[in-house]
Design a protein around this motif. Structure first.
Motif, PDB file in Angstrom:
ATOM      1  N   SER A  23       0.988  -1.151  -0.017  1.00 31.12           N
ATOM      2  CA  SER A  23      -0.084   0.202   0.206  1.00 31.12           C
ATOM      3  C   SER A  23       0.880   1.171  -0.001  1.00 31.12           C
ATOM      4  O   SER A  23       1.780   1.512   1.032  1.00 31.12           O
ATOM      5  CB  SER A  23      -0.923  -0.118   1.150  1.00 31.12           C
ATOM      6  OG  SER A  23      -1.895   1.220   1.404  1.00 31.12           O
ATOM      7  N   ILE A  24       0.775   1.985  -1.278  1.00 29.48           N
ATOM      8  CA  ILE A  24       1.610   3.311  -1.174  1.00 29.48           C
ATOM      9  C   ILE A  24       0.909   4.402  -0.864  1.00 29.48           C
ATOM     10  O   ILE A  24      -0.046   4.759  -1.446  1.00 29.48           O
ATOM     11  CB  ILE A  24       2.318   3.170  -2.664  1.00 29.48           C
ATOM     12  CG1 ILE A  24       3.207   2.245  -2.987  1.00 29.48           C
ATOM     13  CG2 ILE A  24       3.002   4.523  -2.829  1.00 29.48           C
ATOM     14  CD1 ILE A  24       3.495   1.968  -4.442  1.00 29.48           C
ATOM     15  N   HIS A  25       1.254   5.337   0.172  1.00 31.66           N
ATOM     16  CA  HIS A  25       0.606   6.583   0.491  1.00 31.66           C
ATOM     17  C   HIS A  25       1.779   7.614  -0.010  1.00 31.66           C
ATOM     18  O   HIS A  25       2.569   7.892   0.476  1.00 31.66           O
ATOM     19  CB  HIS A  25       0.477   6.540   2.003  1.00 31.66           C
ATOM     20  CG  HIS A  25      -0.269   5.240   2.406  1.00 31.66           C
ATOM     21  ND1 HIS A  25      -1.620   5.381   2.529  1.00 31.66           N
ATOM     22  CD2 HIS A  25       0.182   4.021   2.917  1.00 31.66           C
ATOM     23  CE1 HIS A  25      -2.082   4.259   3.323  1.00 31.66           C
ATOM     24  NE2 HIS A  25      -1.061   3.545   3.183  1.00 31.66           N
ATOM     25  N   LEU A  26       1.603   8.233  -1.299  1.00 29.37           N
ATOM     26  CA  LEU A  26       2.370   9.053  -1.689  1.00 29.37           C
ATOM     27  C   LEU A  26       2.619  10.518  -0.993  1.00 29.37           C
ATOM     28  O   LEU A  26       3.688  10.838  -0.644  1.00 29.37           O
ATOM     29  CB  LEU A  26       2.136   9.698  -3.178  1.00 29.37           C
ATOM     30  CG  LEU A  26       2.255   8.556  -4.397  1.00 29.37           C
ATOM     31  CD1 LEU A  26       1.650   9.198  -5.740  1.00 29.37           C
ATOM     32  CD2 LEU A  26       3.717   8.291  -4.361  1.00 29.37           C
ATOM     33  N   TYR A  27       1.326  10.981  -0.464  1.00 28.95           N
ATOM     34  CA  TYR A  27       1.068  12.177   0.364  1.00 28.95           C
ATOM     35  C   TYR A  27       2.263  12.222   1.488  1.00 28.95           C
ATOM     36  O   TYR A  27       2.810  12.963   2.028  1.00 28.95           O
ATOM     37  CB  TYR A  27      -0.345  12.566   0.588  1.00 28.95           C
ATOM     38  CG  TYR A  27      -0.406  13.806   1.337  1.00 28.95           C
ATOM     39  CD1 TYR A  27      -0.158  15.102   0.638  1.00 28.95           C
ATOM     40  CD2 TYR A  27      -0.571  13.888   2.722  1.00 28.95           C
ATOM     41  CE1 TYR A  27      -0.353  16.248   1.376  1.00 28.95           C
ATOM     42  CE2 TYR A  27      -0.898  15.179   3.338  1.00 28.95           C
ATOM     43  CZ  TYR A  27      -0.537  16.119   2.565  1.00 28.95           C
ATOM     44  OH  TYR A  27      -0.636  17.537   3.296  1.00 28.95           O
ATOM     45  N   GLU A  28       1.911  10.800   2.264  1.00 28.99           N
ATOM     46  CA  GLU A  28       2.643  10.823   3.614  1.00 28.99           C
ATOM     47  C   GLU A  28       3.962  10.167   3.251  1.00 28.99           C
ATOM     48  O   GLU A  28       4.894   9.914   4.179  1.00 28.99           O
ATOM     49  CB  GLU A  28       2.023   9.877   4.440  1.00 28.99           C
ATOM     50  CG  GLU A  28       0.663  10.399   4.835  1.00 28.99           C
ATOM     51  CD  GLU A  28      -0.341   9.099   5.624  1.00 28.99           C
ATOM     52  OE1 GLU A  28       0.073   8.709   6.657  1.00 28.99           O
ATOM     53  OE2 GLU A  28      -1.314   8.798   5.195  1.00 28.99           O
ATOM     54  N   ARG A  29       4.482   9.924   2.035  1.00 28.10           N
ATOM     55  CA  ARG A  29       5.692   9.104   1.574  1.00 28.10           C
ATOM     56  C   ARG A  29       5.846   7.941   2.762  1.00 28.10           C
ATOM     57  O   ARG A  29       6.844   7.787   3.301  1.00 28.10           O
ATOM     58  CB  ARG A  29       6.929  10.240   2.027  1.00 28.10           C
ATOM     59  CG  ARG A  29       7.140  10.902   0.704  1.00 28.10           C
ATOM     60  CD  ARG A  29       8.136  11.943   0.640  1.00 28.10           C
ATOM     61  NE  ARG A  29       8.172  13.232   1.353  1.00 28.10           N
ATOM     62  CZ  ARG A  29       9.190  14.131   1.865  1.00 28.10           C
ATOM     63  NH1 ARG A  29      10.223  13.529   1.927  1.00 28.10           N
ATOM     64  NH2 ARG A  29       8.754  15.085   2.488  1.00 28.10           N
ATOM     65  N   LYS A  30       4.961   6.834   2.574  1.00 27.09           N
ATOM     66  CA  LYS A  30       4.887   6.024   3.283  1.00 27.09           C
ATOM     67  C   LYS A  30       4.486   4.739   2.493  1.00 27.09           C
ATOM     68  O   LYS A  30       3.575   4.796   1.632  1.00 27.09           O
ATOM     69  CB  LYS A  30       4.003   5.911   4.424  1.00 27.09           C
ATOM     70  CG  LYS A  30       3.756   4.882   5.320  1.00 27.09           C
ATOM     71  CD  LYS A  30       3.010   5.199   6.566  1.00 27.09           C
ATOM     72  CE  LYS A  30       1.625   5.197   6.084  1.00 27.09           C
ATOM     73  NZ  LYS A  30       0.269   5.491   7.044  1.00 27.09           N
ATOM     74  N   VAL A  31       5.180   3.439   2.795  1.00 29.27           N
ATOM     75  CA  VAL A  31       4.783   2.156   1.965  1.00 29.27           C
ATOM     76  C   VAL A  31       4.573   1.242   3.100  1.00 29.27           C
ATOM     77  O   VAL A  31       5.278   0.840   4.101  1.00 29.27           O
ATOM     78  CB  VAL A  31       5.901   1.781   1.307  1.00 29.27           C
ATOM     79  CG1 VAL A  31       5.806   0.472   0.461  1.00 29.27           C
ATOM     80  CG2 VAL A  31       6.003   2.572   0.075  1.00 29.27           C
ATOM     81  N   VAL A  32       3.310   0.543   3.059  1.00 31.38           N
ATOM     82  CA  VAL A  32       3.029  -0.236   4.075  1.00 31.38           C
ATOM     83  C   VAL A  32       2.891  -1.665   3.639  1.00 31.38           C
ATOM     84  O   VAL A  32       2.378  -1.922   2.514  1.00 31.38           O
ATOM     85  CB  VAL A  32       1.701  -0.017   4.676  1.00 31.38           C
ATOM     86  CG1 VAL A  32       1.118  -1.052   5.918  1.00 31.38           C
ATOM     87  CG2 VAL A  32       1.502   1.373   5.234  1.00 31.38           C
ATOM     88  N   VAL A  33       3.527  -2.879   4.012  1.00 31.96           N
ATOM     89  CA  VAL A  33       3.645  -4.174   3.596  1.00 31.96           C
ATOM     90  C   VAL A  33       2.976  -4.832   4.442  1.00 31.96           C
ATOM     91  O   VAL A  33       2.741  -4.656   5.932  1.00 31.96           O
ATOM     92  CB  VAL A  33       5.004  -4.473   3.296  1.00 31.96           C
ATOM     93  CG1 VAL A  33       5.752  -3.702   2.186  1.00 31.96           C
ATOM     94  CG2 VAL A  33       5.964  -4.439   4.451  1.00 31.96           C
ATOM     95  N   SER A  34       2.377  -6.022   4.170  1.00 39.19           N
ATOM     96  CA  SER A  34       1.507  -7.030   4.767  1.00 39.19           C
ATOM     97  C   SER A  34       2.361  -8.136   5.170  1.00 39.19           C
ATOM     98  O   SER A  34       1.914  -9.313   5.176  1.00 39.19           O
ATOM     99  CB  SER A  34       0.272  -7.472   3.757  1.00 39.19           C
ATOM    100  OG  SER A  34      -0.515  -6.588   3.335  1.00 39.19           O
ATOM    101  N   ILE A  35       3.283  -7.810   5.783  1.00 39.14           N
ATOM    102  CA  ILE A  35       4.129  -9.022   6.723  1.00 39.14           C
ATOM    103  C   ILE A  35       4.553  -8.488   7.931  1.00 39.14           C
ATOM    104  O   ILE A  35       4.463  -7.265   7.985  1.00 39.14           O
ATOM    105  CB  ILE A  35       5.502  -9.091   5.721  1.00 39.14           C
ATOM    106  CG1 ILE A  35       6.350  -7.964   5.550  1.00 39.14           C
ATOM    107  CG2 ILE A  35       5.197  -9.942   4.387  1.00 39.14           C
ATOM    108  CD1 ILE A  35       7.673  -8.332   4.701  1.00 39.14           C
ATOM    109  N   SER A  36       4.899  -9.256   8.703  1.00 41.96           N
ATOM    110  CA  SER A  36       5.183  -8.860  10.016  1.00 41.96           C
ATOM    111  C   SER A  36       6.691  -8.476  10.156  1.00 41.96           C
ATOM    112  O   SER A  36       7.465  -8.760   9.469  1.00 41.96           O
ATOM    113  CB  SER A  36       4.955 -10.467  10.919  1.00 41.96           C
ATOM    114  OG  SER A  36       3.689 -10.477  10.977  1.00 41.96           O
TER     115      SER A  36
END
Length: 907
Positions: A714-727
């Motif tokens: 999941s890429i959040h361009l405005y927040e400059r954040k990438v969320v991955v679905s792994i622990s």
């Protein structure tokens, strides 16, 4: 008045003129031909000509003095006049001329034209031209003027009973290293000008460029184990070559190597040393302090013929030997032994007669032949052959301007082959009546009834003066259908149509009206190559030459361009060209054409401000778009985030250069500012950095970090954040740091709080364990500078960063690699300022390149600027030849200590 051409008319060689003026007859020179079956002028013509009252010698080259012993034997009681240096040089050159004649006669089974005794008689009878430069013979007054060709060379102005004739002999306007250029006598307007035309069909190349080529090429051949032979005219050219090579050694531009001097070069150089007051200042200074400006112990050695074999069996070096055309003498001996070895080289630096071995050698270099005959034997040519333009003769452009200055009624072209004289005559204005004279012919000139001058239309000074003032000048012009300004040199005028006959810098002839001429920049008397190089740079990109100018020193008011040059102390042609373009961009109401060819520019505070800010439509403020993108690509080539660049059209005639990164947020503002400053300086284009992120590459970087493919993040361009679905795992913190460094994005794992930050260690923070008082930001920055100075640490910038509630001092080193060497010092700095400290992660690329170039040995032939590879912390250079391993190791250590980068050497 009569001019009879006994020799040297339609040829280079055997120069001899009989002049009859005001009832007085004179002989000017009597030389010999260096090739052919008949070495002498047509001396039989003298039987039908008036008895000469004196012989005048222009200079001591054999093609001007070689037949004088016969003249003296025919007229033993008439004086032979020469300047003191020429008289001394003749004592050597005459004996050499006799040797050449004697050898030629032995080869052809003929009798020599004169005896050794006749040579001695001539030399004993020479009279010195008065120090005043004036001499009276019969009814004429003779004045001498420096010719600039070789030591002692002069031109003669002969005046008598209202008639005047000017004889140039051989002349050169370019000041060489030994003597100054020709003295130009203004306002004499002779009835007849007799003008040499050796190089009437060409323009000389830039002297400095040719000297540099020669020195570097000699050095390269010797460095590769070969010998270099420079067959040089012993009188004049050899001295120039010796000064060039030794000057380049003195300045460290080429390594030291032995120079061997053979033949007539040695005794003639000694005569040069006896006349320091005739030579240029630096040469005279060397003579005063070293005793000899040319042959210096330990570097330059005079060779006797018995030592030649030992020279060639010893250490490779450069041999400067006579004769200059390889016609016998020392140079011919060496050539026989060097010409068939590919390691060796023969470099030609002067005029070559069509039949000379030197000319054959140049033909071989052009692929016309492959063998050369020397002393009766044919040799295959395998050595390197080079030609270098160190001419001591005027070129076509200079001769034409000289004629325009003297304004003769008639111009007789001598001392040149048919092609050279014909091309020169086509350039000369027809009003100066150019004549292509022939050997064996007499040219009479009838005197005017007034008794002043000879019959023929005299060039009038008053008509079309504005046009004629442009002759020889560098003009800035603009065609009606074009917006850009161009350059041309005015060669002539066509008074009937009020047009200027000009040559563009590419040599194309064009006609321009005064209305097309926007400015007269300067009178140009240097090489066309020098002008082409300067003009090419300024017309394409004028900004670098305008940025440093102080326009505020100009007074308010209407100024001519020459006034602007003078007030701003602009001596460089590049600066003058740039300023000429700048003032053309002034608003129309600030430019006044006072009269055709004369323009004034209104200068006030607002104009000075706009010129300082370059806020005017000046030609060349930006390079063309394609070149701008090439410069940007080359500069950014080593940057790991760079993808491409492009030109954006913003409308209303505005454009900008846009730089694209895959992950723009990984490139700091400071790094962007450095990039923009550098590219703007080199291109003049405004720089924009695209904020577009290559989202497709974010997942690719994640796969590299995690070692296996994952579900789409999941890429959040405005927040400059990438969320991955792994622990999270034990390596998570390290991955987060690496991902942020590469992409500028925060990496968040399933279940991780969004506010979780990296530890100080991953962020490479340095924090003192002992608590100290926190300084105010400005105080902290000043204290950082003091810390660096005390610790002798080079830093380039300091800045304050805010991360959440923490204030951090960022210190900019030349590279992160150097920063990492100062862990302890950075922790100490933290204590001194009371806040955490970090260092900039981007290197100072320009500074690394500058230091690299500075630390490279001058002998390394760098083919292009070094390139930076930040991902590997290396600086790469490309050379023509690979240096020895030990030298590479030493240089690499120096560069690594200075920059933290490792040197890569490629060929």
């Amino acid at each position: 008045m009569k001019v009879s051409v006994l020799g040297g008319g339609n040829e280079v060689g055997a120069s001899c003129l009989h002049i009859q003026i005001a009832g007085t007859s004179l002989l000017i020179d009597a030389g010999m031909r260096m090739n052919g079956d008949d070495p002498l002028p047509a001396l039989g013509m003298l039987e039908s000509l008036d008895h000469p009252k004196a012989v005048l010698v222009t200079h001591a080259h054999a093609d001007h003095i070689g037949a004088l012993p016969i003249i003296h034997s025919l007229y033993p009681n008439i004086p032979v006049y020469a300047t003191p240096p020429t008289a001394d040089l003749m004592k050597i050159m005459m004996k050499d001329s006799y040797k050449i004649l004697e050898q030629r006669c032995r080869e052809t089974n003929t009798l020599p034209p004169y005896t050794e005794e006749q040579v001695k008689d001539l030399l004993n009878s020479i009279l010195l031209f008065p120090a005043s430069g004036e001499l009276r013979v019969g009814n004429v007054k003779i004045r001498s003027f420096r010719a600039g060709h070789i030591l002692g060379a002069v031109m003669f102005l002969i005046e008598g009973e209202g008639e005047t004739i000017f004889i140039t002999g051989d002349l050169s306007f370019k000041a060489g290293r030994t003597i100054s250029g020709a003295q130009v006598p203004h306002h004499i307007q002779p009835d007849v000008l007799i003008m040499e035309s050796t190089y009437g069909n060409r323009a000389h190349t830039d002297r400095n460029t040719e000297e540099n080529r020669l020195a570097k090429h000699v050095s390269e051949v010797i460095s590769n184990g070969g010998f270099v032979l420079i067959p040089a005219f012993a009188l004049g050219r050899a001295q120039e070559v010796l000064l060039i090579l030794q000057d380049y050694m003195d300045k460290g531009l080429i390594p030291e190597f032995p120079i061997y001097v053979d033949g007539l070069v040695t005794p003639i150089s000694k005569i040069y040393n006896n006349y320091p007051h005739f030579l240029k200042g630096p040469v005279a200074y060397r003579i005063k302090n070293l005793g000899d400006a040319f042959i210096r112990e330990g570097r330059c050695r005079a060779i006797h013929s018995k030592e030649r074999e030992s020279v060639l069996s010893g250490k490779p070096g450069c041999i400067v030997a006579s004769s200059g055309m390889l016609i016998g003498g020392a140079s011919s001996w060496y050539a026989e032994r060097l010409v068939s070895n590919e390691k060796n080289a023969i470099f030609i630096t002067g005029y070559q007669d069509e039949e000379s071995p030197g000319r054959k050698l140049l033909n071989i270099a052009d692929g016309i032949e492959d063998h050369i005959e020397l002393n009766g034997t044919s040799y295959p040519v395998k050595c390197l052959v080079g030609k270098y333009g160190l001419s001591a003769h005027a070129d076509a452009n200079e001769m034409n301007r000289f004629i325009q200055t003297l304004e003769p009624t008639y111009t007789l072209l001598v001392h040149g082959d048919d092609e050279a004289r014909k091309q020169l005559s086509n350039v000369i204005d027809s009003k100066f009546h150019p004549l292509l004279v022939e050997n064996g012919e007499t040219y009479p000139f009838e005197k005017r009834k007034s008794g002043k001058g000879v019959i023929g239309k005299r060039y009038k000074n008053h008509a079309n003066a504005i046009l004629r003032e442009k002759i020889g000048s560098l003009l800035l012009y603009q065609k009606e259908t074009e917006e850009t300004y161009q350059l041309a040199i005015c060669m002539n005028v066509q008074e009937r149509t009020n047009t200027l006959i000009c040559h563009t810098l590419k040599g194309k002839q064009i006609k321009l009206g005064l209305g097309q001429i926007k400015e007269t920049i300067c009178y140009w008397n240097r090489s066309i190559d020098e002008l082409k190089e300067a003009a090419g740079q300024v017309l394409a990109f004028s900004r670098p030459y305008l940025e440093s100018l102080n326009w505020n020193i100009l007074p308010d008011g209407n100024l001519l361009l020459k006034d602007i040059f003078q007030i701003m102390h602009l001596d460089s042609i590049k600066s003058q060209l740039a300023v000429s373009l700048a003032v053309q961009s002034l608003p129309e109401n600030y430019i006044e054409r006072v009269q055709p060819g004369i323009t004034t520019y209104k200068i006030d505070q607002s104009i000075k401000s706009r010129l300082t800010k370059l806020a005017l439509p000046i030609q060349g403020l930006q390079v063309n778009p394609t070149y701008a993108m090439d410069i940007a690509r080359n500069y950014m080539a080593g940057h790991p985030r760079f993808i491409r660049c492009g030109v954006d059209d913003l409308g209303t005639e505005k454009e900008r250069l846009t730089i694209y990164f895959d992950f723009p947020h990984a490139v700091s503002e400071n790094e962007r500012a450095e990039m923009a400053d550098t590219i703007i300086k080199e291109t003049g284009w405004p720089i924009h950095f695209s904020e577009s992120v290559r989202q497709d590459l974010l997942q690719e970087e994640l796969t590299k970090l995690l070692g296996n493919p994952i579900q789409t993040p999941s890429i959040h361009l405005y927040e400059r954040k990438v969320v991955v679905s792994i622990s999270r795992s034990e390596n998570t913190d390290k991955m987060v740091g690496q991902f942020r460094k590469i992409t500028g994005f925060t990496l968040q794992f399933k279940g991780q709080n969004a506010s979780t930050q990296q530890t100080g260690k991953e962020r490479e923070l340095f924090q003192s364990k002992t608590v100290s008082k926190r300084l105010e930001n400005n105080q902290a920055m000043e204290e950082t500078k003091r810390w660096a100075k005390e610790r002798e640490i080079t830093i380039y910038k300091t800045s304050i960063k805010q991360e959440e509630s923490t204030t951090i001092m960022e210190v900019h080193f030349i590279s992160p690699e150097i920063a990492k060497l100062h862990d302890i010092e950075l922790e100490e700095l933290s204590y001194r300022i009371g806040m955490p400290v970090t260092y900039a992660k981007s290197p100072k690329q320009n500074e690394i390149i500058r230091l690299t170039v500075q630390l490279l040995p001058s002998s390394w032939n760098l083919k292009k600027n070094p390139s930076i590879h930040m991902d590997k912390a290396t600086v790469s250079i490309k050379l023509s030849d690979m240096p020895v391993e030990d030298e590479i190791t030493i240089v690499s250590e120096k560069i690594n200590q200075a920059t933290g980068y490792v040197l890569e050497v490629k060929v």
